[in-house]
Scaffold this motif. Sequence first.
Motif, mmCIF file in Angstrom:
data_model
loop_
_atom_site.group_PDB
_atom_site.id
_atom_site.type_symbol
_atom_site.label_atom_id
_atom_site.label_comp_id
_atom_site.label_asym_id
_atom_site.label_seq_id
_atom_site.Cartn_x
_atom_site.Cartn_y
_atom_site.Cartn_z
ATOM 1 N N LEU A 358 0.831 -1.201 0.000
ATOM 2 C CA LEU A 358 0.000 0.000 0.000
ATOM 3 C C LEU A 358 0.865 1.251 0.000
ATOM 4 O O LEU A 358 1.986 1.238 0.501
ATOM 5 N N MET A 359 0.313 2.324 -0.542
ATOM 6 C CA MET A 359 1.008 3.611 -0.413
ATOM 7 C C MET A 359 1.163 3.938 1.059
ATOM 8 O O MET A 359 2.191 4.430 1.480
ATOM 9 N N SER A 360 0.117 3.648 1.807
ATOM 10 C CA SER A 360 0.186 3.880 3.242
ATOM 11 C C SER A 360 -0.815 2.964 3.936
ATOM 12 O O SER A 360 -1.912 2.756 3.432
ATOM 13 N N LYS A 361 -0.426 2.441 5.089
ATOM 14 C CA LYS A 361 -1.337 1.583 5.850
ATOM 15 C C LYS A 361 -2.328 2.393 6.662
ATOM 16 O O LYS A 361 -3.298 1.859 7.179
ATOM 17 N N THR A 362 -2.046 3.689 6.792
ATOM 18 C CA THR A 362 -2.928 4.534 7.596
ATOM 19 C C THR A 362 -3.499 5.640 6.732
ATOM 20 O O THR A 362 -2.868 6.108 5.797
ATOM 21 N N LEU A 363 -4.709 6.050 7.061
ATOM 22 C CA LEU A 363 -5.361 7.137 6.332
ATOM 23 C C LEU A 363 -5.792 8.198 7.333
ATOM 24 O O LEU A 363 -6.028 7.896 8.502
ATOM 25 N N PRO A 364 -5.906 9.451 6.879
ATOM 26 C CA PRO A 364 -6.365 10.496 7.794
ATOM 27 C C PRO A 364 -7.817 10.257 8.186
ATOM 28 O O PRO A 364 -8.558 9.609 7.449
ATOM 29 N N PRO A 365 -8.235 10.796 9.332
ATOM 30 C CA PRO A 365 -9.620 10.586 9.791
ATOM 31 C C PRO A 365 -10.675 11.091 8.820
ATOM 32 O O PRO A 365 -11.764 10.532 8.756
ATOM 33 N N LEU A 366 -10.380 12.140 8.069
ATOM 34 C CA LEU A 366 -11.403 12.707 7.186
ATOM 35 C C LEU A 366 -11.741 11.750 6.047
ATOM 36 O O LEU A 366 -10.875 11.320 5.295
ATOM 37 N N GLN A 367 -13.012 11.427 5.924
ATOM 38 C CA GLN A 367 -13.467 10.612 4.796
ATOM 39 C C GLN A 367 -14.599 11.323 4.081
ATOM 40 O O GLN A 367 -15.450 11.947 4.708
ATOM 41 N N LYS A 368 -14.576 11.248 2.771
ATOM 42 C CA LYS A 368 -15.620 11.872 1.979
ATOM 43 C C LYS A 368 -16.590 10.784 1.548
ATOM 44 O O LYS A 368 -16.173 9.786 0.976
ATOM 45 N N VAL A 408 -15.987 11.213 9.923
ATOM 46 C CA VAL A 408 -14.821 10.578 10.539
ATOM 47 C C VAL A 408 -14.709 9.161 9.997
ATOM 48 O O VAL A 408 -15.666 8.375 10.049
ATOM 49 N N ARG A 409 -13.572 8.860 9.436
ATOM 50 C CA ARG A 409 -13.321 7.573 8.813
ATOM 51 C C ARG A 409 -13.387 6.442 9.844
ATOM 52 O O ARG A 409 -12.780 6.530 10.913
ATOM 53 N N LYS A 410 -14.088 5.387 9.499
ATOM 54 C CA LYS A 410 -14.196 4.261 10.429
ATOM 55 C C LYS A 410 -12.905 3.454 10.444
ATOM 56 O O LYS A 410 -12.432 3.039 11.509
ATOM 57 N N TYR A 411 -12.353 3.179 9.276
ATOM 58 C CA TYR A 411 -11.151 2.341 9.204
ATOM 59 C C TYR A 411 -9.942 3.204 8.847
ATOM 60 O O TYR A 411 -9.705 3.495 7.681
ATOM 61 N N GLN A 412 -9.211 3.611 9.848
ATOM 62 C CA GLN A 412 -8.056 4.466 9.593
ATOM 63 C C GLN A 412 -6.785 3.653 9.367
ATOM 64 O O GLN A 412 -5.751 4.195 8.986
ATOM 65 N N THR A 413 -6.849 2.342 9.614
ATOM 66 C CA THR A 413 -5.707 1.485 9.302
ATOM 67 C C THR A 413 -6.180 0.301 8.463
ATOM 68 O O THR A 413 -7.310 -0.184 8.625
ATOM 69 N N ALA A 414 -5.300 -0.149 7.582
ATOM 70 C CA ALA A 414 -5.627 -1.293 6.732
ATOM 71 C C ALA A 414 -5.870 -2.536 7.586
ATOM 72 O O ALA A 414 -6.734 -3.364 7.279
ATOM 73 N N GLU A 415 -5.131 -2.667 8.666
ATOM 74 C CA GLU A 415 -5.289 -3.840 9.531
ATOM 75 C C GLU A 415 -6.699 -3.904 10.107
ATOM 76 O O GLU A 415 -7.336 -4.958 10.097
ATOM 77 N N SER A 416 -7.188 -2.771 10.616
ATOM 78 C CA SER A 416 -8.518 -2.783 11.243
ATOM 79 C C SER A 416 -9.583 -3.089 10.187
ATOM 80 O O SER A 416 -10.569 -3.774 10.471
ATOM 81 N N LEU A 417 -9.384 -2.603 8.985
ATOM 82 C CA LEU A 417 -10.342 -2.858 7.904
ATOM 83 C C LEU A 417 -10.384 -4.350 7.569
ATOM 84 O O LEU A 417 -11.458 -4.958 7.516
ATOM 85 N N ILE A 418 -9.200 -4.941 7.366
ATOM 86 C CA ILE A 418 -9.149 -6.362 6.999
ATOM 87 C C ILE A 418 -9.736 -7.209 8.115
ATOM 88 O O ILE A 418 -10.554 -8.097 7.885
ATOM 89 N N ALA A 419 -9.345 -6.900 9.347
ATOM 90 C CA ALA A 419 -9.829 -7.699 10.475
ATOM 91 C C ALA A 419 -11.352 -7.663 10.556
ATOM 92 O O ALA A 419 -12.004 -8.661 10.838
#
Lengths: 468, 468
Positions: A358-368, A408-419
């Motif tokens: 991934l470009m980054s495993k973490t994303l900022p809280p803001l989600q559109k 506010v983004r629910k999944y800010q890390t790829a790990e939490s999303l996959i899990a």
Amino acid sequence: MTSNKKANREQVPNDAVFSKIRAEVLPKIRPSETERVKLEAVKAELLEAICKTAEKFHEDDIIPISVGSAERSTWLSGNHDIDLFVSYPEGVSREEMETRSRRLLMEVAKTGDSWEDRHSEHPYIHMTKSGFEVDLVPCFRVKSASDIKSAVDRTPFHCCFVKERISGKEDDVLLLKQFMKSTGVYGSEVRNGGFSGYLTELLVIWYGSFENVLQNAACWRFGQTIDIVGHQTLSHEDPLVVIDPTDPKRNVAAALSLTRFAQFINVAQRYMQSPNVDFFIKKEYAPLSVSEFKEIMKCRGTEWVGLVFDAPKKADDTLYPQLFRLENSLGEILAANDFAVMNTHSFAENKCLILFELMSKTLPPLQKRVGPPVWAADNAKSFYDKYKNAEETFSLKIKNEFLVAEIVRKYQTAESLIADKILKEAALGRHVRAAVSDGYEIIGLDEICEIKSPAFWKWMAEKLTKQI
Amino acid sequence: MTSNKKANREQVPNDAVFSKIRAEVLPKIRPSETERVKLEAVKAELLEAICKTAEKFHEDDIIPISVGSAERSTWLSGNHDIDLFVSYPEGVSREEMETRSRRLLMEVAKTGDSWEDRHSEHPYIHMTKSGFEVDLVPCFRVKSASDIKSAVDRTPFHCCFVKERISGKEDDVLLLKQFMKSTGVYGSEVRNGGFSGYLTELLVIWYGSFENVLQNAACWRFGQTIDIVGHQTLSHEDPLVVIDPTDPKRNVAAALSLTRFAQFINVAQRYMQSPNVDFFIKKEYAPLSVSEFKEIMKCRGTEWVGLVFDAPKKADDTLYPQLFRLENSLGEILAANDFAVMNTHSFAENKCLILFELMSKTLPPLQKRVGPPVWAADNAKSFYDKYKNAEETFSLKIKNEFLVAEIVRKYQTAESLIADKILKEAALGRHVRAAVSDGYEIIGLDEICEIKSPAFWKWMAEKLTKQI
């Protein structure tokens, strides 16, 4: 779909360069007399064992047949595969055939050095004998390949068709197989999705020579169709369509992936432009050391998330489709949740590993979140009611015709999303689902660095540095 | 495009709720008798000044006309705009008209408290007098609005058409204007892209009342067409098409943006569902303090890049289209280079500021470049030759039918990308190009925090927290 026309079927390039390459490559890939003699001896010994065992069990309705490249002199030196089929009359039930063949073939297998029961569409036995890998496969003796009772029943027909036409062109098959092997497009197992042996033989029969196959392949496009005996009855939506000369409904190239098809076109273009013996030498990747890997990752600057679980004890052709499905499905879930997926990979040994770069495993809280268009009034109202003054809402606006909420983004890390999604939303085949349900781990760079398997690090070297 | 049909043209909702709202809102927005008297006095004084000055210059061919909402009693209390047109015979040349009108109107303007020369399509004079904002506009006295010599020549026809039909519905226009103002869709200047005064009047004439406009607007879709006198001659690809009753070729709503159109539909739906006086009260945003801004940005987790340059001294309607073009163009360049753009904004005072809110201002070095499909053989060869063994190449592979190179990213920061592309590739209108060429700065969060303008921080509060 492109037409069945061949650019230059008969024009075999007789260029000095091509001849020179053939002269240099063929001695290295053509089996030696010693190899041939040895193979024939083992084959004969096994055929005899089958006959004797059949006699012992009073099974006088079976016929052993040698099929595959060993039978048609299109095997590469160093390749030690023997395929022996045992055919049963068409009238025998599947159950009876399975029981009888099991008894028969296990008896034969015991004459080898080791053996194991295997399953593809139906059971067969794999054994090793005097350094050869032998498949003992029961099949039905059907009247035509378009009228088969089990998938393997076609093979004897294929063998027969090729044997009658390949004489004098065996070297061209060897060249094509070696060329495809070294460039990574040979091998029709699901994991690879490349060309099968039978397919290479048909291409040589059709185009007449190794060089002519390449010259024509360089101009192939999606849907290229070859119908040697002109009896196609169905249309196929595959990259390459080679109608089985023994079955008008079947595309021999159905398992060829678009990637392998395109890869072959590209390498054919490059070979025809600058023919070179190097095309016949497979590039071997040295296993990466952990420090090399870390250095590469520092240069790439990307981040890894991996999913690890115990490998189901299944053949690769069963396991890999399920792994690929999960890999794609999780890749889509990651992308749909704004993670920039650079690469995805699947690897299996005793553990399965699905990797996401991934470009980054973490994303900022803001989600559109883009909602419905205003004229879908009911949906617009639900969207509005959901986000208006909600705790997680930053803003709620209209952009073009759509309602748009910044939340506010629910999944800010790829790990939490996959899990969260793996068991609920990901595409899980039967065996992979069972394995994942039994437990999985989500790992990152550090855990990847702890992997000890040399096969993994060799595979990783190729994934990270391959240049066609 | 939807049809010209009106759902319920004549059915004015006579609901008690609506009546109660009208009764509560109208007294606040209807000009008082004192206001009216004062406006009429200033208007009369100016008209007299124009006539006297014309006499002085022996210009007996001009006719002064009062146009605009001041003339048709559709102006909101507190609004102090007077539009006075001076018409010249059609035969007068544009040049002569400009010279003569300049001499005449500057003489009149001197009777005011202050004045300035302004330009839109052609020159006019803006003055202030006794607290009123007055536009003195020269125009041609053409026979019909479809035969104009300058864009403003239509205005007297519009005024005439509305005056003849609006009697008794002035309150409905006031309600609609106030409703549109408070919900942010009123104002047809380019910066805003909303509804013009004339457009609101036509909607009231067509639908019959404020409530009926809203009831119908709630069901509008893209392409909604209204042709009051049934004389449309051209088709228009606009969100809303209101054929000018004084010119069959013209869409009065041509400048209405899709966003403002959709916003009006949405707010009309919500008003009709739960009518409320709050819809008539504009939400004011308190300027953000720097610490509030920093706190919000911490919650959003995004990053800002801003482009700053001296504002060209041009009217908003000239400047903003150029700002928006640059904003869009840089947004596209950022996205094409893998930056995840969350929001873009443009702001102008003495400086222009174009802001980009990004998921991240920095990207990892690894970049994926998808090349041509293998069957575009020449392009494929160029791509291959460019990246094969190039210093910046991580890998070169085929994925599906495409060549794909993994390379070292050229622009790893948004700042470096903008700096490199701004003058070479971005869409720069004439005045913005000149200003940017004279110098620009690329700023981040820290520099944004140093901005002192209260208007900026008010605007920012709305951008970051607005909820429709």
